[in-house]
Design a protein around this motif. Structure first.
Motif, PDB file in Angstrom:
ATOM      1  N   VAL A   1      25.392  25.225   8.956  1.00  0.00           N
ATOM      2  CA  VAL A   1      26.187  26.432   9.146  1.00  0.00           C
ATOM      3  C   VAL A   1      25.747  26.987  10.501  1.00  0.00           C
ATOM      4  O   VAL A   1      24.648  27.514  10.647  1.00  0.00           O
ATOM      5  CB  VAL A   1      25.956  27.454   8.011  1.00  0.00           C
ATOM      6  CG1 VAL A   1      26.718  28.743   8.296  1.00  0.00           C
ATOM      7  CG2 VAL A   1      26.356  26.854   6.674  1.00  0.00           C
ATOM      8  N   LEU A   2      26.596  26.768  11.493  1.00  0.00           N
ATOM      9  CA  LEU A   2      26.310  27.159  12.876  1.00  0.00           C
ATOM     10  C   LEU A   2      27.068  28.443  13.151  1.00  0.00           C
ATOM     11  O   LEU A   2      28.297  28.455  13.173  1.00  0.00           O
ATOM     12  CB  LEU A   2      26.765  26.044  13.818  1.00  0.00           C
ATOM     13  CG  LEU A   2      26.528  26.237  15.304  1.00  0.00           C
ATOM     14  CD1 LEU A   2      25.040  26.179  15.631  1.00  0.00           C
ATOM     15  CD2 LEU A   2      27.275  25.166  16.096  1.00  0.00           C
ATOM     16  N   TYR A   3      26.302  29.530  13.328  1.00  0.00           N
ATOM     17  CA  TYR A   3      27.009  30.795  13.565  1.00  0.00           C
ATOM     18  C   TYR A   3      26.631  31.384  14.921  1.00  0.00           C
ATOM     19  O   TYR A   3      25.483  31.441  15.303  1.00  0.00           O
ATOM     20  CB  TYR A   3      26.821  31.777  12.406  1.00  0.00           C
ATOM     21  CG  TYR A   3      25.576  32.640  12.392  1.00  0.00           C
ATOM     22  CD1 TYR A   3      25.598  33.932  12.911  1.00  0.00           C
ATOM     23  CD2 TYR A   3      24.389  32.180  11.822  1.00  0.00           C
ATOM     24  CE1 TYR A   3      24.466  34.738  12.873  1.00  0.00           C
ATOM     25  CE2 TYR A   3      23.259  32.985  11.771  1.00  0.00           C
ATOM     26  CZ  TYR A   3      23.305  34.259  12.299  1.00  0.00           C
ATOM     27  OH  TYR A   3      22.183  35.060  12.268  1.00  0.00           O
ATOM     28  N   PHE A   4      27.664  31.769  15.651  1.00  0.00           N
ATOM     29  CA  PHE A   4      27.523  32.403  16.959  1.00  0.00           C
ATOM     30  C   PHE A   4      27.645  33.905  16.755  1.00  0.00           C
ATOM     31  O   PHE A   4      28.540  34.369  16.049  1.00  0.00           O
ATOM     32  CB  PHE A   4      28.633  31.934  17.904  1.00  0.00           C
ATOM     33  CG  PHE A   4      28.517  30.495  18.318  1.00  0.00           C
ATOM     34  CD1 PHE A   4      27.888  30.150  19.507  1.00  0.00           C
ATOM     35  CD2 PHE A   4      29.026  29.485  17.521  1.00  0.00           C
ATOM     36  CE1 PHE A   4      27.780  28.823  19.895  1.00  0.00           C
ATOM     37  CE2 PHE A   4      28.922  28.157  17.897  1.00  0.00           C
ATOM     38  CZ  PHE A   4      28.300  27.818  19.089  1.00  0.00           C
ATOM     39  N   TYR A   5      26.748  34.643  17.374  1.00  0.00           N
ATOM     40  CA  TYR A   5      26.779  36.105  17.267  1.00  0.00           C
ATOM     41  C   TYR A   5      26.507  36.699  18.644  1.00  0.00           C
ATOM     42  O   TYR A   5      25.925  36.037  19.514  1.00  0.00           O
ATOM     43  CB  TYR A   5      25.772  36.593  16.213  1.00  0.00           C
ATOM     44  CG  TYR A   5      24.321  36.329  16.538  1.00  0.00           C
ATOM     45  CD1 TYR A   5      23.520  37.325  17.094  1.00  0.00           C
ATOM     46  CD2 TYR A   5      23.741  35.093  16.284  1.00  0.00           C
ATOM     47  CE1 TYR A   5      22.184  37.086  17.384  1.00  0.00           C
ATOM     48  CE2 TYR A   5      22.401  34.851  16.577  1.00  0.00           C
ATOM     49  CZ  TYR A   5      21.630  35.848  17.111  1.00  0.00           C
ATOM     50  OH  TYR A   5      20.312  35.609  17.414  1.00  0.00           O
ATOM     51  N   PRO A   6      26.911  37.954  18.874  1.00  0.00           N
ATOM     52  CA  PRO A   6      26.809  38.537  20.216  1.00  0.00           C
ATOM     53  C   PRO A   6      25.400  38.822  20.729  1.00  0.00           C
ATOM     54  O   PRO A   6      25.058  38.431  21.841  1.00  0.00           O
ATOM     55  CB  PRO A   6      27.609  39.832  20.115  1.00  0.00           C
ATOM     56  CG  PRO A   6      28.582  39.586  19.016  1.00  0.00           C
ATOM     57  CD  PRO A   6      27.830  38.735  18.028  1.00  0.00           C
ATOM     58  N   LYS A   7      24.535  39.510  19.938  1.00  0.00           N
ATOM     59  CA  LYS A   7      23.268  39.970  20.522  1.00  0.00           C
ATOM     60  C   LYS A   7      22.253  40.325  19.435  1.00  0.00           C
ATOM     61  O   LYS A   7      22.576  40.961  18.450  1.00  0.00           O
ATOM     62  CB  LYS A   7      23.529  41.202  21.392  1.00  0.00           C
ATOM     63  CG  LYS A   7      22.330  41.670  22.162  1.00  0.00           C
ATOM     64  CD  LYS A   7      22.758  42.274  23.478  1.00  0.00           C
ATOM     65  CE  LYS A   7      21.583  42.666  24.341  1.00  0.00           C
ATOM     66  NZ  LYS A   7      20.699  41.606  24.703  1.00  0.00           N
ATOM     67  N   ASP A   8      21.001  39.919  19.682  1.00  0.00           N
ATOM     68  CA  ASP A   8      19.903  40.264  18.783  1.00  0.00           C
ATOM     69  C   ASP A   8      19.766  41.777  18.639  1.00  0.00           C
ATOM     70  O   ASP A   8      19.943  42.525  19.602  1.00  0.00           O
ATOM     71  CB  ASP A   8      18.563  39.734  19.337  1.00  0.00           C
ATOM     72  CG  ASP A   8      18.419  38.227  19.237  1.00  0.00           C
ATOM     73  OD1 ASP A   8      19.212  37.580  18.525  1.00  0.00           O
ATOM     74  OD2 ASP A   8      17.492  37.685  19.881  1.00  0.00           O
ATOM     75  N   ASP A   9      19.423  42.189  17.427  1.00  0.00           N
ATOM     76  CA  ASP A   9      19.010  43.555  17.122  1.00  0.00           C
ATOM     77  C   ASP A   9      20.067  44.633  17.379  1.00  0.00           C
ATOM     78  O   ASP A   9      19.732  45.789  17.593  1.00  0.00           O
ATOM     79  CB  ASP A   9      17.709  43.910  17.855  1.00  0.00           C
ATOM     80  CG  ASP A   9      16.625  44.326  16.872  1.00  0.00           C
ATOM     81  OD1 ASP A   9      16.921  44.445  15.669  1.00  0.00           O
ATOM     82  OD2 ASP A   9      15.490  44.547  17.313  1.00  0.00           O
ATOM     83  N   THR A  10      21.331  44.243  17.371  1.00  0.00           N
ATOM     84  CA  THR A  10      22.397  45.241  17.402  1.00  0.00           C
ATOM     85  C   THR A  10      22.838  45.446  15.952  1.00  0.00           C
ATOM     86  O   THR A  10      22.584  44.592  15.097  1.00  0.00           O
ATOM     87  CB  THR A  10      23.580  44.766  18.272  1.00  0.00           C
ATOM     88  OG1 THR A  10      24.035  43.510  17.763  1.00  0.00           O
ATOM     89  CG2 THR A  10      23.176  44.628  19.736  1.00  0.00           C
TER      90      THR A  10
END
Length: 153
Positions: free
Chosen positions: A34-43
């Protein structure tokens, strides 16, 4: 061309939070991914999504899958993010957004890096894609649904 359901998932090698190189091919023949792309750590949104993956991590493991989160944050940032929120899964640093471009992950409003999850089966084929900037839990629910279907097949 963005990656589509039924495509062979493009291989990659990126640096993990611990500084190790991780490749998709490391999992082929062994586990679903399960490869998930997310914008930014700790937002706020990314933390909610990561914690939802954390809270369901054992269910993913039981379904024969490894969870891998990807953003363009540094390995150091990932290490701090993982420690702060007790994230048990792999976080990869995509500096320069090369993997994001390779998979064709769209931006939201042309500004924010998109939030897209790919379920890749053991043979390396993309079985499901979920794209939603705001439905954090949907990424987990949709992925688990697809993994259950793969187990039943």
């Amino acid at each position: 061309m963005p990656v589509q359901i039924g495509d062979k998932a493009p291989d990659f090698t990126l640096t993990s939070a611990s500084g190790e190189p991780i490749s998709l091919k490391d999992f082929i023949g062994k586990k679903n991914v399960v490869l998930y792309f997310y914008p930014k750590d700790d937002t706020p949104g990314c933390t909610a999504e990561a914690c939802a993956f954390r809270d369901s991590y054992q269910v993913f493991q039981d379904a024969g899958a490894e969870v891998i989160g990807v953003s363009d944050d540094s390995s150091t940032s990932h290490l701090q993010f993982a420690a702060k929120h007790r994230l048990p899964f792999i976080l990869l640093s995509d500096k320069g957004k090369q993997l994001r471009k390779l998979y064709g992950v769209p931006s939201t409003l042309g500004l924010l890096p998109g939030r897209v999850t790919y379920v890749i089966d053991k043979s390396g084929v993309v079985r499901h894609i979920f794209n939603s900037q705001l439905n954090f839990k949907g990424h987990i629910e949709e992925s688990l649904k697809t993994l259950r279907e793969l187990q039943e097949a």
